[in-house]
Structures are given as C-alpha cells and as structure tokens.
Motif scaffolding. Structure first.
Motif, PDB file in Angstrom:
ATOM      1  N   THR A 103      97.430  68.324  74.023  1.00  0.00           N
ATOM      2  CA  THR A 103      96.339  69.291  74.203  1.00  0.00           C
ATOM      3  C   THR A 103      96.466  70.429  73.199  1.00  0.00           C
ATOM      4  N   GLN A 156      94.988  69.197  69.936  1.00  0.00           N
ATOM      5  CA  GLN A 156      93.532  69.076  69.999  1.00  0.00           C
ATOM      6  C   GLN A 156      92.860  70.441  70.106  1.00  0.00           C
ATOM      7  N   ALA A 176      89.942  66.648  75.074  1.00  0.00           N
ATOM      8  CA  ALA A 176      91.197  67.332  75.427  1.00  0.00           C
ATOM      9  C   ALA A 176      91.243  67.705  76.897  1.00  0.00           C
ATOM     10  N   ASN A 204      93.084  65.339  79.124  1.00  0.00           N
ATOM     11  CA  ASN A 204      94.522  65.149  78.949  1.00  0.00           C
ATOM     12  C   ASN A 204      95.308  65.798  80.077  1.00  0.00           C
ATOM     13  N   ASP A 211      97.743  68.605  81.207  1.00  0.00           N
ATOM     14  CA  ASP A 211      97.725  69.967  80.663  1.00  0.00           C
ATOM     15  C   ASP A 211      98.954  70.747  81.143  1.00  0.00           C
ATOM     16  N   ALA A 231      93.739  74.723  79.397  1.00  0.00           N
ATOM     17  CA  ALA A 231      92.322  74.487  79.684  1.00  0.00           C
ATOM     18  C   ALA A 231      91.471  75.744  79.521  1.00  0.00           C
ATOM     19  N   LEU A 287      90.337  75.946  75.971  1.00  0.00           N
ATOM     20  CA  LEU A 287      89.337  74.925  75.647  1.00  0.00           C
ATOM     21  C   LEU A 287      87.972  75.316  76.192  1.00  0.00           C
TER      22      LEU A 287
END
Length: 929
Positions: free
Chosen positions: A607, A610, A633, A636, A638, A643, A646
């Motif tokens: 992660t 990405q 991602a 995935n 984590d 997160a 993202l």
C-alpha cells in the motif's frame, strides 16, 4: 439429465452461462436444504457450460476441511497437486508454503495466494469463458470464501460464471459476509423450493416407467416435494418389491413409508448388502467424503481388491458414485448416517491408523493433521515437531490444536520447550496474538537457556510488531540483542525500525548505528542493510535527501548478499528519495519493482508503494490513473493504516473537479485537529482545507492546512511536503495573510538551497511571486512547473499571473495567461479551478470569451485517459489483466480498476464489447483516412 420442476432455474442459469460465454459474467447463489436438488442443478449447469465450450471449474465444500486454508479454492482451480501449467504450478507451490518464510504471518501469505489465484482465473478468462461451480459452499474455508468474494467483484466485465450452492442459513461470519457482498453487488439469489405436485408426478413416472396410481400418489405426497426423499421412497418401494404396474399405472399397497425419516430411508439401502460391506462403508465414512482405497486398505488391513468388491456393491446400491476425483459418497447425508453408526472409540482408532498410513505414504501434512486432530490423546509428537513449520503455514488452526495438546503432554522439559516454541510461532502466524503472548509469558517465567530465551524474545517482538505495539516490540528486540545471540545486529535493526515508526528518532538513530557497526563487525549483511536503510529514512525525515539516497544504495548493496526480509523495504525508501529528487524515469522503475515484490511476497509495504505512485500521478495531472491506483490499493491489507491518505487523495481530485463534498463522516472524524499528528492524514487535511475554502473562505482553509507545513508530519517531511505549498500560498494571498505568506517564501527558499530541483524552484518562485506580487516570478514558476510536469501547479502560477498582469495594464498577456491556465485546468477536468480562475479574471477586467477550451467528453472513446486507452486496446487484443499489468508496469488490480472505468465511460458491459467497440472505431478511422 432431466430435472423435473426446475425449468425456471435451469433456464435462468443457462441464460447466465450463455451471457458469460458471450463476455458478460454474473454470479448466482443457489440456496436450499440438503437433498433439495442443488447438486443436481449444478450438474446440469456444468454440462451446459461444457457444451458452450467454457472451462468448468468445480469443487465441493467439506465440513472436515474447514480448517484447511484454500481447500475449496485450490480444489476448484486444480492446484492442490503439483504439475499443470506454469501459473497453476506457482499457486500449488505457494499452497505448499513456498516463500512463507518471508511472511510476517498468515494474512500476508493468504494475500499472496489469493492474488495468485485471481491472476490464474484472469488468464483463463482471457483465453475463453470460465464457469466456477461450488457446492456446499457453507463448508468452505474462510480463505476460499475470500477468493470467491474477489471473483464476484466486477464479475460483469469478465466471461465468468460463478454459481455457488449453499444451505439456506449461511454458516459462520465469512460465509455471511460473502452472501451480503454478493447480494449488494447484484448477484442473483435463487431459492430451490419443494417440487410442486406436477413435477412430483413427472419425476415418479420417469423413475418407475408409468403414471402414479392413487395409492402411490398418496404415499409420495408424504415426501412433500423433497426430491431426495422422493427418490429414496420410490427406490425403497422398488427394493421391497412393493411396486406394480396395473392398468398402465404404477401402484403400491403400502399406506405409509417404510421409514419415517429421510436418513432412515437412505440407510435402508444398506439392507441388501453383506454386513462386512456395511462395516467397511461405515469405517470409510468416518474418514471423509472421498474414498481413498489404498489408505483404507492400510487402515483396515484388508486387500485393496477385497475392498474394491465391497465398494462396487455399494455403488450398485446407490451409496457411492464415481467422479473424476474417484469414489465418493453420493450424498453427505449418506456419509453422516454411516459415520454415526461407528462408535467413537472405533472412530479414534480409524483416525489414528489413517494418520499413520498417510505418514508412511509421505502425504501432505495437513491431511495427516486432519486425522490427528480427531483424537482425544496425543501421539506422533516427533512427527509434529518435524511437520510444524509446514503445517503452521498450510493449516495454522490445526497446528495450534495439535501443538497445544502435544506440549501439554510432553514427556520432558526439553520436548515441552520445543513444542511450546512451535506453538507460539503457530499462534502468531494464525493471528492469535493474545494466546501467543500468554504462552510466551509462561515460558519466559520458567528457567530457560540464553539461546531459548533469545528465541522467545524474538518471537515476542514479532508478535508485538504485528499488533502495532511498537514500543514493546522495540524493547523485546533490544533485550534479545543484549543476550548476545547469533545475529544481534538484526535485532538492533528491528528495534531501530520500531523506534523510527513511533517517532523516537534519536533512539532509532542510535540503534541503527548499533545495527550497522555490529553487522560490519560480524559480516551480517542483513544487519548492515537494516542500519543503512533505517539511517536513510531518518535522513529523509530531516529532508537530507541525497544523504538518504546514498545510505539506501548501501542498504540495497548489502541486501544483495542477505537472505532475510526486513520490516523496512529498501525499494520503497529509494522510491521516496527519487520522488523528492524529481527523477521520474528511475522512480517509475523502482515503484514498479517495489509493488511487484510486495505483491508477490505479501510485503507490508504494498500500500505504501501504491500510495506513493498515486501521489506521483496526482502531481503529474493523471488524475484518472491516480484514482485507479487508489481503488486498487484500498483492496490491499493495510497494516500501516494508510487508507486515510488514499481516501484523502481521492477527495482532493473530487474537490478540484467540483464534485459534491466527498468527506464522509468517517473521514470528517479523521480530519479533526486531534489526529493532526497521526501518520498518513496530510492528504485528508488538504482535501478538508479545500472543502472549507468553499464554505468559510481562504482564511479558515489556511488555518487547517498551514500546521502541516509549520510542523511537518513524521512521514511527510518538507522535502516532499512542499507540494501543498502552492495551495498554502494561494490561500494566504487570498486571505491577505502576509505573515504566513512570508514564512512560506522564506522556508521554500531555504528548501531550494538544499534541494535544487525544478518543482522546488517553481514552488519557491510561486510563493515569492505572490508575496511581492511580481508577475515575472509567477511566470518563471509556471515554466519550472511545466518542466517538472505538474500541470495543476502550473495553472495556479498562470492564473495568478493573469490577475497581476491585468492590474499592471498588460491586458493581452493577461488574456494569454488566463487561456493557458484554463487549458491546463480543462485537461484535468478541474471545473472548480476553471470557475475560480475566470471569476478572478473578470474581477480584474479580463474576460476569456464564450468559447474557451473544450474539456474532455464524459462518454465515448474520447473520454478515456491515455492509460485507459492503452488498457482498452490491450483488452481488445484479448490480453489478461496480469499480462497488461506486466506490459504497462501496473498491478493487475489497478488494470481491473481501469477496465471498470473504461466500461462506464464507453457505456459497455463486458470486455468482449470493448473489443467490438475498438474494432468499430478502427474501421471508422480507416474509412475516414
């Protein structure tokens, strides 16, 4: 094969199969009680799919195999044994535990296996349509359920049919989640009801060869439309000689069924068989649904040919069936009924002998463990010690059960210690960290040799690390290193990483130095790599990027000679350095290598890699590509809790594109001031600031965003955090906050003295240009940003140059800069920025005119980004996602995300339709040419 009364269900599934064969997949969950006809329906679907030329993959869940990870998925894909195609062989090797020594636990290994299985199905789908049919899925292991869940996601774009059959009430949390997920994503739920009277009459007539008479009709009505009960009832009457054909109708003199329950009816098939055959069947039923003749011969000490005769008779009685996998009980109700007739003491002996027979054959450890787990006493402790590493990977729950029992019954302290060490490893692998910690505590409290104590402390530090208890992990690592183990440098390095991740930089620096010195003194390459790479991260956090890159190079050189996986990935650290140094060609190659390695090994930094790639794509203005990377991602594991970053980056794109505020309640909570110091929340705060600009003005937005620059978060130092300075300067200028604007100008100028690259040049010039209101500096900033390939930042510079040029009376240059800014924003689809630029220009007396640049269409081939266009053409060539990913330096899940976006923009439903559309576009282009 004819199914009576199931015509609607058959038509529905055959239609779904035809659509899948044509390129548009779907999933169906068939639900019904035992014996209602789910398996027969799957047989019909399988035959139809075979006629359509589909690759048919079948498996059946077994209650006895629920503790075996990937048992159902592996059987379905044909990867439980070696051999087959290269991609199948790779999955088989992973299931045997290959590469597991590089994994921190079962979650990482499960992710690697899942991804490999999905890639395998993806390759098959590229070659032709595929049908995945799984019976009794309620008994599937949790890992197989995850694979099925992932297969059903985005299934419409694949030539893939998934049909799962299950009992009406899902068993377990994983199965319940699968049902909810399938339903939410549009899967069809098909319930099999009892047969109606017409279907019952047709079934009986087909079975006995004549329509039913009144008495027989009354009797079969007792079956209440249950197909298995009905067929067993008629078969029982036939065996008893109680059926006759009279005046063209089938009739009986019986008024009630010979047996009251379905189970009793099924067991009545045993009647004509010799008692010895019945006993053999009962013993075979104890050992599982599949009949392993060689093993059973060894267990019963009976010649195989003699057993073969018994099973031939059983097959003739309808108790067994021949399948591709060999002999199986015709229905699990048959196996259950037979097994219950065997006393528990005998069952234990059978499992004991089966385990020994499998050991003698060198069978897979999980098959042996299945039988050992059924015993109420512990045997084969020596075998268990040898098998523990592989069993821990292949069946961790079974390993825990057996090791716990064996350790409790160990004959001496030495054996108990060895078994408890293996038990702790199994508990940690299985994620049972609390139980592992308790066993560790008990073992450390006992007198242990220094070598054993070191092992225990190493296990403790790994356990703490997996739980995120980094303070305790570091302490355990330091304690272990002080006991003078074989590799103290590695332990110092591990502790250094833990201290680094919790922000104790001074201690991390000291421990990294200890790791490096010890590693150099002992020749331990892994310890050297730990030391160099941790120091690289520390220098990076101080914005000493070139020093960090040199240290990282030393770490990678040392790691060439090492064979251990570290808890810091040198490739990801290198990518961070290259990102800060504006070296895009090298960065892309390193990021691709980092993503591939972490994906293939279950590394915890997938992660991270990405997320970094998504940030790079965002700055380069490839926002659709960034969103695809973000969506991939978010699927995935984590472990580092990235997160929020993202989602924050996705929210930034949405804000610029003028979409409704995307900060949902969860993100709003994360974006509050009390978590400002939490790692990986900077993009979220950035998005929150843009939202606040709309609602409360630039001053309020600046208050949210400026602290991130004034006190940079641990993992967003100024050497990369400067990317938000353009927004900070823009907000400070709009708010009239000269003080903070001057701070920005001074600090970015200082950063430039240490990091003389194009994007920093542009940032420093932009801040200074706004502070001094110098359009020339803003235009210089625009040129630097253009050189760096940062279109949004370039647009900011040209937008503000427009206003200052207009104020100076340079109207035509102002119009030119406004047109350039709007063109840049249009390329990004940044409607919010377009509106702001035009509004500020109007206030300055500059109007662009009605036309302006046209934005990219929302639909059709012209709506696709460059990456999407390349992916679409590759899909049209029939290439699989893994193949496209390898060619384009993407992950297969990112490609899948792109395909979903392509389908939405083109208004299509499948990859086949993409191919047809691409052909049509090419034909039109050729005709126009």
């Amino acid at each position: 094969m004819t199914l009576f009364g199931r015509e609607p269900q058959v038509r529905s599934l055959e239609s779904a199969a035809a659509e899948a064969a044509a390129g548009r997949g779907s999933a169906t969950l068939v639900e019904g009680e035992a014996g209602i006809g789910k398996s027969a329906l799957l047989d019909v679907v399988a035959a139809h799919c075979d006629r359509l030329g589909m690759r048919v993959l079948r498996a059946t869940g077994e209650q006895l195999e629920q503790d075996l990870p990937f048992a159902v998925a592996g059987a379905c894909l044909g990867v439980l044994t070696t051999g087959g195609q290269a991609n199948q062989a790779r999955v088989a090797a992973l299931l045997r535990g290959e590469g597991a020594d590089r994994q921190p636990g079962a979650a990482g290994h499960d992710f690697v296996v899942t991804e490999a299985m999905l890639d395998l199905v993806d390759d098959w789908c590229a070659a032709g349509p595929v049908a995945v049919l799984v019976d009794d899925v309620q008994w599937a292991d949790a890992q197989s359920i995850v694979v099925l869940h992932r297969l059903c996601r985005g299934i419409a774009q694949y030539p893939l049919l998934v049909v799962l059959a299950a009992a009406p009430e899902p068993c377990g949390e994983a199965m319940g989640a699968l049902v909810r997920s399938m339903t939410a994503k549009g899967a069809h739920r098909m319930n099999l009801p009892p047969l109606d009277p017409r279907a019952v009459a047709e079934l009986v007539e087909a079975t006995v060869g004549a329509p039913t008479g009144p008495q027989l009709a009354n009797l079969v009505a007792a079956a209440q439309g249950h197909p298995l009960y009905l067929s067993e009832l008629v078969a029982g009457l036939a065996r008893d000689g109680a059926l006759r054909i009279s005046q063209g109708r089938a009739e009986t003199d019986h008024e009630t069924p010979a047996a009251e329950s379905l189970q009793a009816m099924i067991m009545s098939r045993l009647g004509p068989l010799p008692s010895q055959t019945q006993t053999v069947l009962q013993h075979a039923a104890v050992l599982g649904a599949n009949v392993d003749l060689p093993m059973l011969a060894a267990v019963l000490e009976t010649p195989v040919l003699e057993l073969a005769e018994a099973f031939t008779a059983a097959a003739g009685a309808g108790l067994l069936v021949e399948t591709e996998a060999g002999l199986q009980f015709r229905h699990d109700l048959i196996r259950q009924g037979l097994a219950r007739q065997t006393p528990s003491s005998v069952r234990g002996v059978l499992h004991q002998r089966a385990a020994q027979a499998l050991m003698d054959r060198g069978a897979d450890v999980e098959r042996i463990a299945e039988h050992l787990a059924q015993l109420d006493h512990t045997e084969h402790g020596q075998w268990l010690m040898t098998a523990a590493p592989q069993l821990t990977v292949r069946a961790p729950d079974l390993a825990v059960t057996l090791l716990r029992a064996a350790a409790a019954a160990a004959p001496d302290d030495r054996a108990a210690t060895s078994l408890n060490l293996a038990l702790i490893r199994a508990l940690l692998w299985a994620g049972q960290t609390d139980d592992a910690e308790q066993v560790l505590h008990d073992q450390l409290a006992a007198f242990q040799s220094p070598a054993t104590r070191t092992q225990l402390l190493e296990l403790r530090m790994n356990g703490y690390f997996r739980q995120g208890r980094l303070q305790q992990a570091a302490a355990a690592g330091e304690d272990a290193a002080r006991l003078a183990p074989a590799h103290p440098g590695r332990l110092y390095g591990f502790a250094a990483v833990c201290r680094l991740l919790i922000g104790e930089f001074d201690t991390a620096d000291r421990l990294a130095g200890d790791a490096l010195r010890t590693g150099l003194a002992t020749g331990d390459a892994v310890a050297q790599a730990y030391g160099h790479n941790t120091l690289a991260v520390l220098r990076f956090s101080q914005s000493r990027v070139l020093e960090a890159l040199d240290l990282n190079t030393d770490a990678m050189t040392a790691l060439d000679n090492g064979d251990a996986t570290m808890v810091v990935d040198p490739l990801v650290v290198r990518a961070m350095c290259l990102f800060a140094l504006d070296r895009p060609a090298e960065l892309d190659l390193v990021l691709d290598a980092a993503i591939r390695r972490n994906r293939d090994t279950g590394g915890v930094y997938l992660t991270s890699a990405q997320l970094l790639r998504a940030n790079v794509l965002f700055l380069r203005g490839r926002w659709d590509d960034a969103l695809a990377e973000i969506r991939a991602a978010l699927d995935n594991p984590d472990p580092l809790h990235q997160a929020p970053a993202l989602r924050g980056l996705a929210a930034l794109v949405a804000m610029h594109r003028g979409q409704a505020r995307t900060l949902d309640p969860e993100l709003d909570e994360l974006a509050t001031a009390r978590v400002l110091e939490a790692p990986f929340t900077a993009p979220l705060r950035w998005a929150q600031a843009l939202a606040e600009e709309n609602e409360a003005g630039p001053g309020a937005a600046l208050d949210i965003l400026f602290p991130i620059w004034a006190q940079p978060p641990t993992f967003s130092p100024r050497c990369i955090g400067y990317r938000l300075c353009a927004d900070l300067a823009r907000l400070a200028y709009a708010a009239g906050d000269t003080g903070r604007l001057r701070v920005l100008a001074d600090t970015t100028a200082d950063l430039l003295s240490r990091q003389a690259i194009g994007s920093v040049e542009g940032t420093a010039a932009f801040c200074a240009g706004l502070l001094h209101e110098e359009p020339a500096q803003l235009l210089a900033a625009a040129a630097w940003f253009a050189q760096a390939g940062w279109p949004m930042h370039e647009g900011y510079a040209r937008e503000h140059a427009t206003v200052l040029l207009a104020a100076a009376g340079c109207l035509q240059p102002a119009r030119d800069e406004l047109a350039a800014a709007v063109a840049l924003y249009t390329g990004l689809e940044a409607s919010r920025d377009i509106d702001r630029a035009r509004s500020r220009a109007r206030q300055a007396g500059i109007r662009q005119g009605v036309r302006g640049p046209r934005g990219r269409p929302k639909h059709g081939w012209a709506a696709l980004s460059d990456t999407e266009h390349k992916v679409a053409l590759a899909v049209a060539e029939g290439r699989s996602n893994p193949d496209i990913a390898a060619q384009m330096f993407l992950s297969p899940r990112t490609v899948q995300s792109h395909v979903s976006s392509i389908l939405a923009k083109l208004g299509l439903r499948s990859r086949v339709e993409i191919a047809v559309s691409a052909s049509t576009v090419e034909d039109r282009a050729a005709a126009a040419g």
